[in-house]
Write a protein that holds these residues in place. Sequence first.
Motif, mmCIF file in Angstrom:
data_model
loop_
_atom_site.group_PDB
_atom_site.id
_atom_site.type_symbol
_atom_site.label_atom_id
_atom_site.label_comp_id
_atom_site.label_asym_id
_atom_site.label_seq_id
_atom_site.Cartn_x
_atom_site.Cartn_y
_atom_site.Cartn_z
ATOM 1 N N HIS A 268 0.849 -1.191 0.000
ATOM 2 C CA HIS A 268 0.000 0.000 0.000
ATOM 3 C C HIS A 268 0.885 1.243 0.000
ATOM 4 N N PRO A 269 1.471 1.585 -1.124
ATOM 5 C CA PRO A 269 2.307 2.797 -1.179
ATOM 6 C C PRO A 269 1.484 4.025 -0.803
ATOM 7 N N GLY A 270 2.110 4.942 -0.119
ATOM 8 C CA GLY A 270 1.417 6.142 0.320
ATOM 9 C C GLY A 270 0.930 6.046 1.753
ATOM 10 N N GLU A 271 0.852 4.829 2.317
ATOM 11 C CA GLU A 271 0.437 4.648 3.700
ATOM 12 C C GLU A 271 1.662 4.447 4.577
ATOM 13 N N LEU A 272 1.582 4.956 5.801
ATOM 14 C CA LEU A 272 2.666 4.822 6.764
ATOM 15 C C LEU A 272 2.285 3.783 7.814
ATOM 16 N N HIS A 273 3.268 3.032 8.284
ATOM 17 C CA HIS A 273 3.045 1.998 9.288
ATOM 18 C C HIS A 273 4.015 2.236 10.443
ATOM 19 N N THR A 274 3.501 2.208 11.667
ATOM 20 C CA THR A 274 4.314 2.485 12.849
ATOM 21 C C THR A 274 4.335 1.262 13.747
ATOM 22 N N LEU A 275 5.446 1.097 14.480
ATOM 23 C CA LEU A 275 5.556 0.035 15.461
ATOM 24 C C LEU A 275 6.630 0.420 16.458
ATOM 25 N N GLU A 276 6.469 -0.032 17.709
ATOM 26 C CA GLU A 276 7.427 0.245 18.762
ATOM 27 C C GLU A 276 8.369 -0.944 18.885
ATOM 28 N N VAL A 277 9.671 -0.664 18.856
ATOM 29 C CA VAL A 277 10.682 -1.714 18.911
ATOM 30 C C VAL A 277 11.819 -1.251 19.809
ATOM 31 N N SER A 278 12.756 -2.170 20.023
ATOM 32 C CA SER A 278 14.000 -1.843 20.705
ATOM 33 C C SER A 278 15.094 -1.832 19.652
ATOM 34 N N LEU A 279 15.597 -0.629 19.333
ATOM 35 C CA LEU A 279 16.597 -0.452 18.275
ATOM 36 C C LEU A 279 17.951 -0.259 18.932
ATOM 37 N N GLU A 280 18.827 -1.247 18.740
ATOM 38 C CA GLU A 280 20.164 -1.234 19.363
ATOM 39 C C GLU A 280 20.044 -1.038 20.871
ATOM 40 N N GLY A 281 19.052 -1.718 21.477
ATOM 41 C CA GLY A 281 18.884 -1.692 22.921
ATOM 42 C C GLY A 281 18.109 -0.505 23.453
ATOM 43 N N GLU A 282 17.657 0.423 22.601
ATOM 44 C CA GLU A 282 16.933 1.596 23.031
ATOM 45 C C GLU A 282 15.515 1.565 22.448
ATOM 46 N N PRO A 283 14.517 1.958 23.268
ATOM 47 C CA PRO A 283 13.137 1.965 22.750
ATOM 48 C C PRO A 283 12.970 3.042 21.676
ATOM 49 N N LEU A 285 10.272 4.394 18.232
ATOM 50 C CA LEU A 285 9.041 4.311 17.443
ATOM 51 C C LEU A 285 9.434 4.402 15.971
ATOM 52 N N LEU A 286 9.241 3.289 15.242
ATOM 53 C CA LEU A 286 9.616 3.251 13.828
ATOM 54 C C LEU A 286 8.419 3.622 12.963
ATOM 55 N N THR A 287 8.642 4.498 11.996
ATOM 56 C CA THR A 287 7.635 4.845 10.987
ATOM 57 C C THR A 287 8.166 4.410 9.628
ATOM 58 N N VAL A 288 7.410 3.559 8.923
ATOM 59 C CA VAL A 288 7.868 2.939 7.672
ATOM 60 C C VAL A 288 6.998 3.438 6.518
ATOM 61 N N GLY A 289 7.631 3.966 5.484
ATOM 62 C CA GLY A 289 6.933 4.380 4.264
ATOM 63 C C GLY A 289 7.660 3.835 3.044
ATOM 64 N N TYR A 290 6.940 3.623 1.954
ATOM 65 C CA TYR A 290 7.500 2.987 0.753
ATOM 66 C C TYR A 290 7.500 3.968 -0.415
ATOM 67 N N ILE A 291 8.627 4.000 -1.150
ATOM 68 C CA ILE A 291 8.764 4.811 -2.367
ATOM 69 C C ILE A 291 8.774 3.846 -3.541
ATOM 70 N N GLN A 295 11.743 1.686 -5.217
ATOM 71 C CA GLN A 295 11.724 0.393 -4.529
ATOM 72 C C GLN A 295 12.542 0.473 -3.244
ATOM 73 N N TRP A 296 12.478 1.625 -2.574
ATOM 74 C CA TRP A 296 13.129 1.846 -1.293
ATOM 75 C C TRP A 296 12.073 2.086 -0.225
ATOM 76 N N LEU A 297 12.434 1.804 1.033
ATOM 77 C CA LEU A 297 11.593 2.129 2.179
ATOM 78 C C LEU A 297 12.318 3.161 3.033
ATOM 79 N N LEU A 298 11.592 4.186 3.435
ATOM 80 C CA LEU A 298 12.137 5.197 4.328
ATOM 81 C C LEU A 298 11.664 4.886 5.740
ATOM 82 N N VAL A 299 12.592 4.731 6.666
ATOM 83 C CA VAL A 299 12.290 4.381 8.044
ATOM 84 C C VAL A 299 12.799 5.495 8.941
ATOM 85 N N SER A 300 11.900 6.032 9.787
ATOM 86 C CA SER A 300 12.277 7.062 10.764
ATOM 87 C C SER A 300 12.173 6.463 12.148
#
Length: 689
Positions: A268-283, A285-291, A295-300
């Motif tokens: 679903h390009p154009g939609e953003l998906h969020t999830l809470e994870v532990s990134l390198e041991g730190e909490p 909030l990841l936001t994932v969008g697709y271009i 054919q790349w994904l931008l992750v914040s």
Amino acid sequence: MANRWGLRGQSTLTLLMACLLALIPALLIGWQAMDDVRRHFATRYAGQYTLLHMQRILAPVSRELALSRRFAGSVVTREWLASPDDPDKRDRFFREAEGFRHQFSGNAYFAIDHTSGDYYYNDADSSHSRRPRYRLSPEDPEDTWYFATMDSTSSYNINVNVDAKLDQARVWFNVKVMEAGRPLGLAGGGLDLSRFLDDFLRNTAPGLTPMIVDARGAIQAHPDRRRLALSSGAQAGLDGDTRRLQALLGNADQQTRLEAAMLEARRHPGELHTLEVSLEGEPRLLTVGYIPELQWLLVSALDLKSAPVLESRWFWPLVATLALILTILMAGFAYGTDRLILAPLRRLQHSARAIADGDYTSRLPTERGDEIGELSRAFAHMARRVEHHTQELEERVRQRTRDLEATNAEMTAARRQIDASLEYASIIQRAILPSRQLATHLADHHAVLWRPRDQVGGDFYVFRATERGYLMGVIDCAGHGVPGSLMTMLARAIIDNAILKVGAHDPAAILNETDRQNRATLHKESLPASIATNMDVGLVWIEHGAGRLTFAGAKMPLYASDGERMEVHPGGKRALGQKRAMTYENRVMPLHRDWTYTLCSDGFLDQAGGEHGFGYGHTRFKAMLRRHATAPLATQIAAYAAELDAYRGEHAQRDDITLLCFRFDVAPEEGGQRLVTFQPSGPETPWTC
């Protein structure tokens, strides 16, 4: 003093406890609400940040990719790579390539001759070189990116890589050059990696870490350049898991959720998906969008701790303010309780003591116009009214009980009459079934499963024995229950009349005459649209010694099987009595020895059951007939009933069910005649349900 202040002190203490008890969950709820608000705005901020960076990335990279595809798809490029030794084509290519170089944002281009493996590269420092920089070899590990690209099914890829031979770190746009399905080479441009990362990470907000990954999670852009998965865009695998975003997460469950979010973003390009994870041991909030264009994904990755819920500069003043408000509230409540409640109650107490001492001149404080005065007046009035209403209520209950008993008796009597009527109707309907005639003439060479949905139904079967042979069939009238049973009586009379008129030896003529009489008897134009008068019919005529049978059907087929083969002889496409009439025709076929022939109404096939509540269906029905075709007929009917009940399970019977099966042994007779004899296959009496 203790009595005077007892109620006031207790009420004040109760209010204080109630305020404290309410304050604790209120603070917790408020804290949670503030945290939710913070998370909400942080999520929205991260989403907007991700969308903005997706657009910032898309514009320059899309432009560079489009130019690379134009460059690789140019006729001049294809002609030169098809004939790299042609000096004219070579000259035209490098002159056109120089024009493309000025348009590329990276001010550089490359081209690879697939046949020789020569790698040509020109940038601002070497814009006029026409010699290959080096030659690619399958044996060189640093050149595997090229051969992996040419072996892939994609027409292009975007590859972040450091070319050690050129000493260039770029975002390469590798576009295949093909001619009639034959690979000619690779061509494209490249963005300077340092400049690309600087533009990508420019104006990064505090607490936000932007990343670019491909569909596999390989990191293409990251603030820490050691995390970059170089050459991942052109190779099937990665050198190490540490260069994939999944490897930075805390556990396998988080990796699974991240991959699911990445998959949904690609779907679903154009939609953003969020999830809470532990990134390198730190909490985080990841936001994932697709271009999709790249054919790349931008992750914040957002650090939620970067925005505290409360700041100490106004926390303690808030606590002091709450304490002051609580103190003022307690004091005001104590004064109001004494003035408005305790003083009137003391007067009420003095009046009650005077009445207890025998002084009936003392009256309750009913002269007050507030709630206490109303309470005194209402109490005396209530005592008088309660007795009056209780007497009325008891009388009403007795009357309602008598009415309910009378109604219940009437309903019981009506139910008995209905049950008796249905039982009588069932006896009458069973009387028209030719069970005895079948037992007399066919003995154990037939079996019947007759199962109406209610006590009475809309299905029945017929049998007529003549000197020439036998006529048998199944009729499925529209409807079930009482309406269906009435239709069976009318249908039986019409069919009997049709047999008398055209004879039992011609099933198609019987169907045509029955259809004509049905339409003449039931004028559909004068009936409501909700009333159906159509009938599904299947008739079989078996002539003595002929060795064949004649079948005609109206939306009802004839099944025949010997356990290995299955034949389905369809009837006419329309039922009797349908809006559009048709002429039914006979189907003459051999009467196979030891084959089981079956006629069945659609109630069996439409019965809901199984795991999903679907109908039994033709495929399952034919497999069942073939599986039991060689068994005795009574055993077949018992097996059919058992399989139907097992499939139905807890589902109710949907329609009336009638199944008639028969089997003959056909043998030649002397003089060229054929004799129909019976093949013993079960008990002496047919199985009838």
